[in-house]
Design an enzyme around this catalytic site. Structure first.
Site, PDB file in Angstrom:
ATOM      1  N   ARG A 146       2.133  -4.945   0.957  1.00 55.08           N
ATOM      2  CA  ARG A 146       1.874  -4.523   2.328  1.00 55.08           C
ATOM      3  C   ARG A 146       0.689  -5.301   2.880  1.00 55.08           C
ATOM      4  O   ARG A 146      -0.194  -5.750   2.144  1.00 55.08           O
ATOM      5  CB  ARG A 146       1.626  -3.023   2.417  1.00 55.08           C
ATOM      6  CG  ARG A 146       0.287  -2.556   1.833  1.00 55.08           C
ATOM      7  CD  ARG A 146      -0.797  -2.402   2.898  1.00 55.08           C
ATOM      8  NE  ARG A 146      -2.094  -2.149   2.286  1.00 55.08           N
ATOM      9  CZ  ARG A 146      -2.951  -3.092   1.967  1.00 55.08           C
ATOM     10  NH1 ARG A 146      -2.663  -4.371   2.160  1.00 55.08           N
ATOM     11  NH2 ARG A 146      -4.119  -2.778   1.429  1.00 55.08           N
ATOM     12  N   SER A 149      -1.757  -5.318  -1.915  1.00 51.78           N
ATOM     13  CA  SER A 149      -1.186  -4.182  -2.654  1.00 51.78           C
ATOM     14  C   SER A 149      -0.243  -4.609  -3.765  1.00 51.78           C
ATOM     15  O   SER A 149       0.828  -4.028  -3.952  1.00 51.78           O
ATOM     16  CB  SER A 149      -0.472  -3.212  -1.704  1.00 51.78           C
ATOM     17  OG  SER A 149      -1.383  -2.669  -0.793  1.00 51.78           O
ATOM     18  N   ASP A 208      -1.229   2.324   0.578  1.00 50.89           N
ATOM     19  CA  ASP A 208      -0.546   1.204  -0.065  1.00 50.89           C
ATOM     20  C   ASP A 208       0.811   1.626  -0.606  1.00 50.89           C
ATOM     21  O   ASP A 208       1.842   0.992  -0.352  1.00 50.89           O
ATOM     22  CB  ASP A 208      -1.402   0.642  -1.199  1.00 50.89           C
ATOM     23  CG  ASP A 208      -2.692   0.034  -0.708  1.00 50.89           C
ATOM     24  OD1 ASP A 208      -2.901  -0.029   0.514  1.00 50.89           O
ATOM     25  OD2 ASP A 208      -3.509  -0.370  -1.556  1.00 50.89           O
TER      26      ASP A 208
END
Length: 329
Positions: free
Chosen positions: A9, A103, A145
């Protein structure tokens, strides 16, 4: 044969608000982690195609030795929490740079959990993986996340209220590109002041109430605690304004909010670095770029950029697209 993909992400705006139950605006990206293998037997065994080492865990819970690979801690934690009844043998590969604020750990957790047979909603999956991260590294991370990776929507950012996990997809205008630029500064949250920032936010909340409610923080006596709280409160407001700007096609306004966010992260929350500050200023002065800011927890990692569609890529930048969430391929 089972193949699972979980995206990384990038957070457009709203950093260090998730652990306070505030608003964030990430998107799952088309770079992520893939697990391929077969279920069966009485052991969980993973080999990484990108990092050194192999992880092997008995279903009875014998953990990876301390001398094992660092990424094995995440798998240990998942096996301990999930208690799978069948083993798994397979490989892990990733297109995400490790330790760059995209992430990679959440993508690893989600892809492994699904490969091990997790059954439940995407939100339940995110919560499981959030707990596994805390168990693995001892850092009380927010849920952003894991949630972004679990519930991603193609071509949309996700306006997430981290207090009640309410999610509103926000279309990304066709007129913009989202770029990510690696700072070259790799970091692990266990080696940063992340927990110290959590403690400072907790002290602020004791003084004025939950920061997610955007209280008046001007009366907090300690100047450091006041600055930390001011960032959280002002950042939550910027998230709402940024989502509105995207919906209205106000790219310049969105870019200005990103610059304000970075300044707040640098001066009030003090999680930037000289390298990140320099990159943001250089990028902001480049033709076709509306705004830039550090993304993720800071202390290194990457810069996210909002640019006009088709803008030539700055050096070291990659163009990312909003992806669907974690899934079996």
């Amino acid at each position: 044969m089972i193949e699972v993909f979980a995206p990384g992400r990038v957070n457009l705006i709203g950093d260090h608000t998730d652990h306070q139950g505030g608003l964030v605006l990430p998107l799952a990206i088309d770079l992520g982690t893939t697990v391929v293998g077969e279920r069966g037997g009485d052991r969980v065994r993973f080999r990484s195609l990108d990092e050194e080492g192999t992880v092997e865990i008995g279903l009875g819970g014998s953990p990876t030795p301390a001398a094992g690979p660092e990424w094995g801690r995440y798998i240990d934690a998942l096996v301990e929490l999930m208690r799978p009844t069948r083993g798994f043998v397979g490989t892990i590969s990733t297109r995400l740079p490790i330790g760059r604020g995209l992430s990679s750990s959440a993508a690893l957790e989600l892809s492994v959990a699904l490969a091990l047979g997790f059954e439940g909603s995407p939100i339940d999956l995110a919560r499981l993986c959030q707990r596994s991260e805390y168990r693995a590294v001892g850092v009380q991370c927010g849920i952003m996340d894991q949630l972004a990776s679990a519930v991603g929507v193609a071509d949309h950012a996700l306006l997430i209220d981290c207090h009640d996990t309410r999610i509103t997809p926000v279309p990304i205008p066709e007129s913009v590109d989202v770029l990510v630029v690696d700072s070259g500064e790799r970091r692990s949250l266990t080696e940063t002041a992340y927990d110290e920032r959590l403690a400072e936010c907790a002290r602020a909340a004791e003084a004025v109430g939950p920061l997610r409610l955007r209280p008046d923080v001007s009366g907090i006596a300690d100047p450091v605690t006041r600055r930390r709280a001011r960032h959280v409160v002002s950042e939550i407001g910027r998230v709402s304004a940024f989502a509105r700007a995207l919906r209205e096609g106000d790219n310049e306004g969105a870019g200005a909010l990103m610059m304000e966010s970075h300044e707040s992260l640098s001066t009030d929350f003090e999680v930037s670095t000289p390298r990140l500050d320099s990159m943001v200023q250089e990028l902001a002065g480049t033709s076709g770029i509306y705004g830039a800011r550090l993304t993720g927890a800071g202390f290194g990692g990457s810069v996210v950029v909002l640019a006009a569609r088709g803008t030539p890529l700055p050096r070291g930048a990659v163009r990312v697209r909003a992806s669907a969430g974690a899934h079996t391929v």
